[in-house]
Design an enzyme around this catalytic site. Sequence first.
Site, PDB file in Angstrom:
ATOM      1  N   TRP A  48       0.912  -1.327   0.002  1.00  7.51           N
ATOM      2  CA  TRP A  48      -0.016  -0.110  -0.109  1.00  7.51           C
ATOM      3  C   TRP A  48       1.085   1.149   0.157  1.00  7.51           C
ATOM      4  O   TRP A  48       1.696   1.319   0.744  1.00  7.51           O
ATOM      5  CB  TRP A  48      -0.766  -0.010   1.299  1.00  7.51           C
ATOM      6  CG  TRP A  48      -1.570   1.210   1.522  1.00  7.51           C
ATOM      7  CD1 TRP A  48      -0.865   2.355   2.394  1.00  7.51           C
ATOM      8  CD2 TRP A  48      -2.939   1.682   1.171  1.00  7.51           C
ATOM      9  NE1 TRP A  48      -1.943   3.306   2.413  1.00  7.51           N
ATOM     10  CE2 TRP A  48      -2.938   3.061   1.562  1.00  7.51           C
ATOM     11  CE3 TRP A  48      -3.757   0.905   0.474  1.00  7.51           C
ATOM     12  CZ2 TRP A  48      -4.200   3.814   1.597  1.00  7.51           C
ATOM     13  CZ3 TRP A  48      -5.195   1.817   0.181  1.00  7.51           C
ATOM     14  CH2 TRP A  48      -5.422   2.899   0.710  1.00  7.51           C
ATOM     15  N   ASP A  51      -0.036   8.827   1.064  1.00 10.83           N
ATOM     16  CA  ASP A  51       0.839  10.368   1.003  1.00 10.83           C
ATOM     17  C   ASP A  51       2.237  10.334   0.433  1.00 10.83           C
ATOM     18  O   ASP A  51       3.022   9.671   1.040  1.00 10.83           O
ATOM     19  CB  ASP A  51       0.597  11.199   2.079  1.00 10.83           C
ATOM     20  CG  ASP A  51      -0.639  11.188   2.813  1.00 10.83           C
ATOM     21  OD1 ASP A  51      -1.610  10.780   2.080  1.00 10.83           O
ATOM     22  OD2 ASP A  51      -0.804  11.715   3.978  1.00 10.83           O
ATOM     23  N   GLN A  67       3.949   7.169   2.663  1.00  9.10           N
ATOM     24  CA  GLN A  67       3.281   6.545   3.329  1.00  9.10           C
ATOM     25  C   GLN A  67       3.051   5.049   2.916  1.00  9.10           C
ATOM     26  O   GLN A  67       2.473   4.780   1.828  1.00  9.10           O
ATOM     27  CB  GLN A  67       1.755   6.843   3.696  1.00  9.10           C
ATOM     28  CG  GLN A  67       1.961   8.414   4.343  1.00  9.10           C
ATOM     29  CD  GLN A  67       2.214   8.050   5.892  1.00  9.10           C
ATOM     30  OE1 GLN A  67       1.676   7.697   6.591  1.00  9.10           O
ATOM     31  NE2 GLN A  67       3.420   8.325   6.491  1.00  9.10           N
ATOM     32  N   GLU A 223      -5.630  18.116   6.679  1.00 10.78           N
ATOM     33  CA  GLU A 223      -4.435  16.963   6.592  1.00 10.78           C
ATOM     34  C   GLU A 223      -3.181  17.746   5.840  1.00 10.78           C
ATOM     35  O   GLU A 223      -3.468  18.539   4.731  1.00 10.78           O
ATOM     36  CB  GLU A 223      -4.774  15.891   5.810  1.00 10.78           C
ATOM     37  CG  GLU A 223      -6.056  15.308   6.898  1.00 10.78           C
ATOM     38  CD  GLU A 223      -6.023  13.752   6.474  1.00 10.78           C
ATOM     39  OE1 GLU A 223      -6.049  12.770   7.390  1.00 10.78           O
ATOM     40  OE2 GLU A 223      -6.198  13.317   5.202  1.00 10.78           O
TER      41      GLU A 223
HETATM   42  C1  FRU Z   1      -3.713  11.799   4.875  1.00 13.94           C
HETATM   43  C2  FRU Z   1      -3.434  10.996   5.864  1.00 13.94           C
HETATM   44  C3  FRU Z   1      -2.610  11.950   6.788  1.00 13.94           C
HETATM   45  C4  FRU Z   1      -1.911  11.003   7.771  1.00 13.94           C
HETATM   46  C5  FRU Z   1      -1.627   9.575   6.904  1.00 13.94           C
HETATM   47  C6  FRU Z   1      -1.677   8.368   7.577  1.00 13.94           C
HETATM   48  O1  FRU Z   1      -3.929  10.958   3.511  1.00 13.94           O
HETATM   49  O2  FRU Z   1      -4.513  10.623   6.747  1.00 13.94           O
HETATM   50  O3  FRU Z   1      -3.263  12.904   7.670  1.00 13.94           O
HETATM   51  O4  FRU Z   1      -0.697  11.399   8.320  1.00 13.94           O
HETATM   52  O5  FRU Z   1      -2.710   9.938   5.795  1.00 13.94           O
HETATM   53  O6  FRU Z   1      -1.535   7.471   6.653  1.00 13.94           O
END
Ligand code: FRU
Length: 496
Positions: A48, A51, A67, A223
């Site tokens: 997966w 961000d 991420q 975010e």
């Molecule tokens: C945005 C988010 C961020 C967080 C991350 C977690 O897409 O929700 O706020 O840090 O993804 O994966």
Amino acid sequence: MDITMKNNTTTVGGSYGTRIADLYIVHNLAAVNGSNRHTYHVMPPVGWMNDPNGFGEAFGKYHLFYQFYPYSPSWDSMHWGHYTTEDFVKWKMEPTALAPDGMEDGDGCFSGSSIMKDGKLYLIYTSVAAERQTQSLAVSEDGVHFQKLGVVISGDQLPKGCLRTDFRDPKVFKRGESYYLLAGGLTEKGEGSILLYRSQDLRDWKFVNFIRKDTRTTRGIYECPDFFELEGRDVMLASPQGYQTQDWRFENVQSSIYMLGTFDEGKGTFDVAYEDEIDGGFDFYAPQTLKARDGRTIMIAWMQMWQRLFPTAKHGWVGSMILPRELTLKDGRLYQSPVREIERYRWNHVHFGNVTIGNRNELTKVNGTKIELCFSLDLGTAERVGIKFYQNGEHDARIYYDRAADRVVFDRSRMGIDITHDAEEKDATVRSVKVSTEHNRLEMRIFLDVSSCEVFLNGGERTMTGNVYSDGEGIAFFAEGGTAKLLSLDKYDIVV
Ligand code: FRU
């Protein structure tokens, strides 16, 4: 994209969690099914991706962290994956940078940013443990291996009335002699906010002010804030959750916006002169920017959206990034164009000029799924004029100008599957934007990459980004309720 990892880079350095992740990646690369996989966009090697994180320059290369959950194609306890590039098109996979293996980040290393200081690369990320979100630092002397330095902003440093459970996505930048940090927050009253902190050394941070606070975010926080200077203006980006729809804008359940204005670092305020949605399509979220060596501001973003079904999960991966974009200002608005380096990867040029478009026009050698199309239209008398792509007789996606609505529409309702997954999202298949059609003309530049589509309208006045899961390769121009003219068309294969 280079996704070979040498054994020595997977076993030297790194924490226990990053080493396990890298071993898992190496042993599971072959299990990813190539269906729907892009050829010139960043994707996770397995598992997966969401961000972009820490997008910046360090040690002579551009770095993109993201991420990452390697162990399954679903969101879970977040790692920071890592790619580097020289040209924003070819990417090299690096060892996993951060894993959720510390006391303060055992539930995830959430999004954040990076900055160079005294010849070292610092990552500032949200550390999550027991539902508490704090901001932590990690450092690297080689741009490959990272050592965690622990929490630098704890929940105790939140202003009164802010929730410790929603405090994340630090963006750090330098202005004058001080460092500033923006983070998303949420008040007990449900106001989405952006918090501003100041530091002289990246370790000791003081709260300065709420740089934004409002009730337009119906589901949560702003975010992933981002901040940069562009042509003498201050620009802030953010991705508010549940931003209320306004006419044709902000139709996704989560939106990404830009704010042009003036940052006053003394007072800790940002006066917004203009704000708007960044991309009018379906799949664009959490953008981050860097300053390239030649001064360009380059933006990257997640080419997906929360609250949807993810059809590629069955192939062992989910998520990818947009083709990085150059940002400029024109008439007080943000313009976007694909990084110019993509033009080095053009092959098999096909050109047409002055083609009258009727009900359906297929042009010789104009088809494919890994291509760039640049064309300019005289909208003629047509009620609807545009292009169908990823077409196979049964399925397709369409982008067209709709005269009655005076909008450009991206319609993926015929792609063959439904990915709507949220009661709040009325429709995940049609989006539209307003652009100039002066002199009855419209320009489009479209990038297709197996299962994605990015459209730049009128040289980047507006963009629309969306994934399309169809196996068709056909392309056809069409005009309904009248005729129109394709003034010129250039098509290239993109081969990376
Ligand atoms: C945005 C988010 C961020 C967080 C991350 C977690 O897409 O929700 O706020 O840090 O993804 O994966």
